[in-house]
Design a protein around this motif. Sequence first.
Motif, PDB file in Angstrom:
ATOM      1  N   GLU A  69     -12.287   5.055  12.897  1.00  0.00           N
ATOM      2  CA  GLU A  69     -11.489   6.209  12.468  1.00  0.00           C
ATOM      3  C   GLU A  69      -9.994   5.931  12.593  1.00  0.00           C
ATOM      4  O   GLU A  69      -9.208   6.300  11.715  1.00  0.00           O
ATOM      5  CB  GLU A  69     -11.860   7.448  13.296  1.00  0.00           C
ATOM      6  CG  GLU A  69     -13.221   8.028  12.988  1.00  0.00           C
ATOM      7  CD  GLU A  69     -14.337   7.332  13.769  1.00  0.00           C
ATOM      8  OE1 GLU A  69     -14.053   6.316  14.459  1.00  0.00           O
ATOM      9  OE2 GLU A  69     -15.489   7.789  13.677  1.00  0.00           O
ATOM     10  N   LEU A  70      -9.603   5.270  13.676  1.00  0.00           N
ATOM     11  CA  LEU A  70      -8.186   4.945  13.857  1.00  0.00           C
ATOM     12  C   LEU A  70      -7.713   3.944  12.805  1.00  0.00           C
ATOM     13  O   LEU A  70      -6.585   4.045  12.301  1.00  0.00           O
ATOM     14  CB  LEU A  70      -7.954   4.393  15.260  1.00  0.00           C
ATOM     15  CG  LEU A  70      -8.225   5.353  16.426  1.00  0.00           C
ATOM     16  CD1 LEU A  70      -8.000   4.650  17.755  1.00  0.00           C
ATOM     17  CD2 LEU A  70      -7.356   6.605  16.318  1.00  0.00           C
ATOM     18  N   GLU A  71      -8.567   2.996  12.474  1.00  0.00           N
ATOM     19  CA  GLU A  71      -8.204   2.027  11.439  1.00  0.00           C
ATOM     20  C   GLU A  71      -8.086   2.693  10.073  1.00  0.00           C
ATOM     21  O   GLU A  71      -7.226   2.338   9.266  1.00  0.00           O
ATOM     22  CB  GLU A  71      -9.241   0.904  11.402  1.00  0.00           C
ATOM     23  CG  GLU A  71      -9.170  -0.010  12.616  1.00  0.00           C
ATOM     24  CD  GLU A  71     -10.338  -0.975  12.703  1.00  0.00           C
ATOM     25  OE1 GLU A  71     -11.216  -0.922  11.800  1.00  0.00           O
ATOM     26  OE2 GLU A  71     -10.384  -1.776  13.655  1.00  0.00           O
ATOM     27  N   GLU A  72      -8.952   3.675   9.815  1.00  0.00           N
ATOM     28  CA  GLU A  72      -8.850   4.440   8.570  1.00  0.00           C
ATOM     29  C   GLU A  72      -7.506   5.158   8.491  1.00  0.00           C
ATOM     30  O   GLU A  72      -6.843   5.157   7.450  1.00  0.00           O
ATOM     31  CB  GLU A  72      -9.987   5.451   8.478  1.00  0.00           C
ATOM     32  CG  GLU A  72      -9.893   6.396   7.287  1.00  0.00           C
ATOM     33  CD  GLU A  72     -10.857   7.566   7.395  1.00  0.00           C
ATOM     34  OE1 GLU A  72     -10.665   8.547   6.641  1.00  0.00           O
ATOM     35  OE2 GLU A  72     -11.779   7.526   8.222  1.00  0.00           O
ATOM     36  N   MET A  73      -7.106   5.761   9.608  1.00  0.00           N
ATOM     37  CA  MET A  73      -5.845   6.477   9.657  1.00  0.00           C
ATOM     38  C   MET A  73      -4.670   5.525   9.407  1.00  0.00           C
ATOM     39  O   MET A  73      -3.759   5.820   8.627  1.00  0.00           O
ATOM     40  CB  MET A  73      -5.691   7.147  11.014  1.00  0.00           C
ATOM     41  CG  MET A  73      -4.366   7.848  11.252  1.00  0.00           C
ATOM     42  SD  MET A  73      -4.254   8.430  12.953  1.00  0.00           S
ATOM     43  CE  MET A  73      -4.125   6.888  13.843  1.00  0.00           C
ATOM     44  N   GLU A  74      -4.709   4.353  10.060  1.00  0.00           N
ATOM     45  CA  GLU A  74      -3.612   3.406   9.927  1.00  0.00           C
ATOM     46  C   GLU A  74      -3.553   2.780   8.539  1.00  0.00           C
ATOM     47  O   GLU A  74      -2.484   2.366   8.072  1.00  0.00           O
ATOM     48  CB  GLU A  74      -3.754   2.302  10.977  1.00  0.00           C
ATOM     49  CG  GLU A  74      -3.557   2.772  12.411  1.00  0.00           C
ATOM     50  CD  GLU A  74      -2.187   3.387  12.631  1.00  0.00           C
ATOM     51  OE1 GLU A  74      -1.178   2.743  12.275  1.00  0.00           O
ATOM     52  OE2 GLU A  74      -2.131   4.519  13.142  1.00  0.00           O
ATOM     53  N   SER A  75      -4.697   2.716   7.846  1.00  0.00           N
ATOM     54  CA  SER A  75      -4.721   2.097   6.520  1.00  0.00           C
ATOM     55  C   SER A  75      -3.866   2.864   5.521  1.00  0.00           C
ATOM     56  O   SER A  75      -3.407   2.297   4.521  1.00  0.00           O
ATOM     57  CB  SER A  75      -6.155   1.995   6.007  1.00  0.00           C
ATOM     58  OG  SER A  75      -6.693   3.277   5.703  1.00  0.00           O
ATOM     59  N   VAL A  76      -3.624   4.136   5.780  1.00  0.00           N
ATOM     60  CA  VAL A  76      -2.794   4.937   4.883  1.00  0.00           C
ATOM     61  C   VAL A  76      -1.383   4.361   4.799  1.00  0.00           C
ATOM     62  O   VAL A  76      -0.732   4.415   3.748  1.00  0.00           O
ATOM     63  CB  VAL A  76      -2.749   6.408   5.350  1.00  0.00           C
ATOM     64  CG1 VAL A  76      -1.803   7.239   4.483  1.00  0.00           C
ATOM     65  CG2 VAL A  76      -4.149   7.013   5.328  1.00  0.00           C
ATOM     66  N   LEU A  77      -0.926   3.782   5.909  1.00  0.00           N
ATOM     67  CA  LEU A  77       0.424   3.221   5.934  1.00  0.00           C
ATOM     68  C   LEU A  77       0.552   1.995   5.033  1.00  0.00           C
ATOM     69  O   LEU A  77       1.663   1.564   4.731  1.00  0.00           O
ATOM     70  CB  LEU A  77       0.808   2.847   7.366  1.00  0.00           C
ATOM     71  CG  LEU A  77       0.967   4.010   8.346  1.00  0.00           C
ATOM     72  CD1 LEU A  77       1.222   3.480   9.748  1.00  0.00           C
ATOM     73  CD2 LEU A  77       2.088   4.943   7.919  1.00  0.00           C
ATOM     74  N   LEU A  78      -0.580   1.442   4.617  1.00  0.00           N
ATOM     75  CA  LEU A  78      -0.565   0.240   3.778  1.00  0.00           C
ATOM     76  C   LEU A  78      -0.874   0.548   2.317  1.00  0.00           C
ATOM     77  O   LEU A  78      -0.977  -0.372   1.499  1.00  0.00           O
ATOM     78  CB  LEU A  78      -1.595  -0.768   4.303  1.00  0.00           C
ATOM     79  CG  LEU A  78      -1.445  -1.191   5.769  1.00  0.00           C
ATOM     80  CD1 LEU A  78      -2.593  -2.109   6.171  1.00  0.00           C
ATOM     81  CD2 LEU A  78      -0.108  -1.861   6.009  1.00  0.00           C
ATOM     82  N   ASP A  79      -1.007   1.817   1.983  1.00  0.00           N
ATOM     83  CA  ASP A  79      -1.397   2.212   0.626  1.00  0.00           C
ATOM     84  C   ASP A  79      -0.231   1.995  -0.338  1.00  0.00           C
ATOM     85  O   ASP A  79       0.706   2.803  -0.400  1.00  0.00           O
ATOM     86  CB  ASP A  79      -1.836   3.676   0.617  1.00  0.00           C
ATOM     87  CG  ASP A  79      -2.476   4.094  -0.700  1.00  0.00           C
ATOM     88  OD1 ASP A  79      -2.350   3.346  -1.693  1.00  0.00           O
ATOM     89  OD2 ASP A  79      -3.081   5.180  -0.746  1.00  0.00           O
ATOM     90  N   SER A  80      -0.291   0.923  -1.102  1.00  0.00           N
ATOM     91  CA  SER A  80       0.816   0.560  -1.991  1.00  0.00           C
ATOM     92  C   SER A  80       0.961   1.509  -3.175  1.00  0.00           C
ATOM     93  O   SER A  80       1.953   1.444  -3.904  1.00  0.00           O
ATOM     94  CB  SER A  80       0.617  -0.878  -2.500  1.00  0.00           C
ATOM     95  OG  SER A  80      -0.603  -0.989  -3.219  1.00  0.00           O
ATOM     96  N   ARG A  81      -0.020   2.388  -3.378  1.00  0.00           N
ATOM     97  CA  ARG A  81       0.084   3.351  -4.474  1.00  0.00           C
ATOM     98  C   ARG A  81       1.084   4.461  -4.164  1.00  0.00           C
ATOM     99  O   ARG A  81       1.518   5.181  -5.060  1.00  0.00           O
ATOM    100  CB  ARG A  81      -1.293   3.975  -4.756  1.00  0.00           C
ATOM    101  CG  ARG A  81      -2.342   2.981  -5.235  1.00  0.00           C
ATOM    102  CD  ARG A  81      -3.710   3.620  -5.257  1.00  0.00           C
ATOM    103  NE  ARG A  81      -4.117   4.038  -3.923  1.00  0.00           N
ATOM    104  CZ  ARG A  81      -5.246   4.695  -3.659  1.00  0.00           C
ATOM    105  NH1 ARG A  81      -6.073   5.010  -4.639  1.00  0.00           N
ATOM    106  NH2 ARG A  81      -5.561   5.024  -2.421  1.00  0.00           N
TER     107      ARG A  81
END
Length: 215
Positions: A69-81
């Motif tokens: 869940e924490l990794e899912e949350m942090e992945s938003v910071l990498l969303d190049s869109r």
Amino acid sequence: MARKTREEAEQTRHLLLDTAERVFWEKGVAATSLADIAAAAGVTRGAIYWHFNNKLDLFTAICDRIMPELEEMESVLLDSRLSPAARLWQHASTLFALVRDNERLRRICGIHHLGCEQVGEMAPLLLEQISWTQEKQARLQQVLEDAASAGQLRDGIEPRLAALGLHSLYGGLCHTWMINPEDNTVHQYIHALISPYFVGIFRDSCWLAEPAAEH
């Protein structure tokens, strides 16, 4: 037969993790012994030592269960869109939605904030907490540096300090909710609570250029 034994051992491990999570939340980590957890789970103390070296090892295993869940949350910071500013806004929305909707994540965060003294046998957690905080602030700082490069930051805003402030804001709001979980104000008004900070560091409401996900 061996396969059944492995399956039963895994079931026992999950039982111990579930029980420890509940008892740590109810009593606090320092006040809870491994014997308490064994009794609450209906197993022997030896069953705990079969799976975990000590209380720190058990607590670490509990925390590991919320890593997806924490990794899912942090992945938003990498969303190049999304633009850098919009990534931070989406990240905040995801963070507080997860805390609101995921009981396990909420409980483990509550144990960290309120029920765990990072001294004695749990002292190594302090170093882990420092490392985790530095890592999260570095990720926020990188996105803010990207925002500066894109001309989204206001004049005079230093990404490093803005990241520290943003991380502290999130932590403070989470703590405010956890000390009184019956009060839903933080979650009900999360966008109103974080908007003043975004107004202070970004230009022209640029973080709203892409809509945040609905939760």
